[in-house]
Scaffold this motif. Structure first.
Motif, short mmCIF file in Angstrom:
data_model
loop_
_atom_site.label_atom_id
_atom_site.label_comp_id
_atom_site.label_asym_id
_atom_site.label_seq_id
_atom_site.Cartn_x
_atom_site.Cartn_y
_atom_site.Cartn_z
N HIS A 8 0.84 -1.21 0.00
CA HIS A 8 0.00 0.00 0.00
C HIS A 8 0.87 1.26 0.00
O HIS A 8 0.61 2.20 -0.75
CB HIS A 8 -0.94 0.00 1.21
N GLU A 12 1.17 4.02 -3.04
CA GLU A 12 0.96 5.45 -2.81
C GLU A 12 2.15 6.25 -3.34
O GLU A 12 1.96 7.28 -3.99
CB GLU A 12 0.76 5.74 -1.33
N ASP A 15 1.95 6.42 -7.10
CA ASP A 15 0.89 7.35 -7.52
C ASP A 15 1.33 8.81 -7.34
O ASP A 15 1.08 9.65 -8.20
CB ASP A 15 -0.39 7.12 -6.71
N GLY A 19 1.71 11.45 -10.28
CA GLY A 19 0.97 12.70 -10.25
C GLY A 19 1.86 13.90 -10.44
O GLY A 19 1.52 14.84 -11.16
N ASP A 36 -7.95 10.13 -16.48
CA ASP A 36 -7.09 9.24 -15.69
C ASP A 36 -6.04 10.03 -14.91
O ASP A 36 -5.81 9.79 -13.72
CB ASP A 36 -6.40 8.20 -16.57
N ALA A 39 -7.65 11.94 -12.10
CA ALA A 39 -8.00 11.07 -10.98
C ALA A 39 -6.79 10.78 -10.08
O ALA A 39 -6.91 10.78 -8.86
CB ALA A 39 -8.60 9.76 -11.50
N VAL A 40 -5.64 10.56 -10.69
CA VAL A 40 -4.43 10.28 -9.91
C VAL A 40 -4.05 11.50 -9.08
O VAL A 40 -3.80 11.39 -7.88
CB VAL A 40 -3.24 9.88 -10.82
N ARG A 42 -5.93 14.05 -8.20
CA ARG A 42 -6.98 14.33 -7.21
C ARG A 42 -6.87 13.38 -6.01
O ARG A 42 -7.00 13.79 -4.87
CB ARG A 42 -8.35 14.20 -7.89
N ARG A 43 -6.64 12.11 -6.30
CA ARG A 43 -6.56 11.10 -5.24
C ARG A 43 -5.38 11.35 -4.32
O ARG A 43 -5.47 11.14 -3.10
CB ARG A 43 -6.46 9.71 -5.87
N ARG A 44 -4.27 11.83 -4.85
CA ARG A 44 -3.04 12.04 -4.06
C ARG A 44 -2.74 13.52 -3.88
O ARG A 44 -1.59 13.91 -3.72
CB ARG A 44 -1.87 11.35 -4.74
N ARG A 45 -3.75 14.36 -3.83
CA ARG A 45 -3.55 15.81 -3.79
C ARG A 45 -2.80 16.28 -2.55
O ARG A 45 -2.03 17.22 -2.63
CB ARG A 45 -4.86 16.55 -3.93
#
Length: 48
Positions: A8, A12, A15, A19, A36, A39-40, A42-45
């Motif tokens: 995990h 992270e 990602d 990003g 895509d 999304a990457v 945004r998810r790891r902002r």
């Protein structure tokens, strides 16, 4: 730490690095133009 927790953390990091590279290549990402990539980022902002 278990191997799933290690995986995990590694996912992270991958990602976050992806990003950052995406933002360096195209600083203005939108969900419409690059869903895509958006999304990457945004998810790891937070870490980015």
């Amino acid at each position: 730490m278990s191997s799933s927790a290690n995986q995990h953390v590694q996912d992270e990091r991958v990602d976050v690095a992806r990003g950052i590279r995406l933002l360096l290549g195209s600083p203005l990402l939108t969900a419409a133009s690059s869903p895509d990539a958006f999304a990457v980022v945004r998810r790891r902002r937070k870490p980015i």
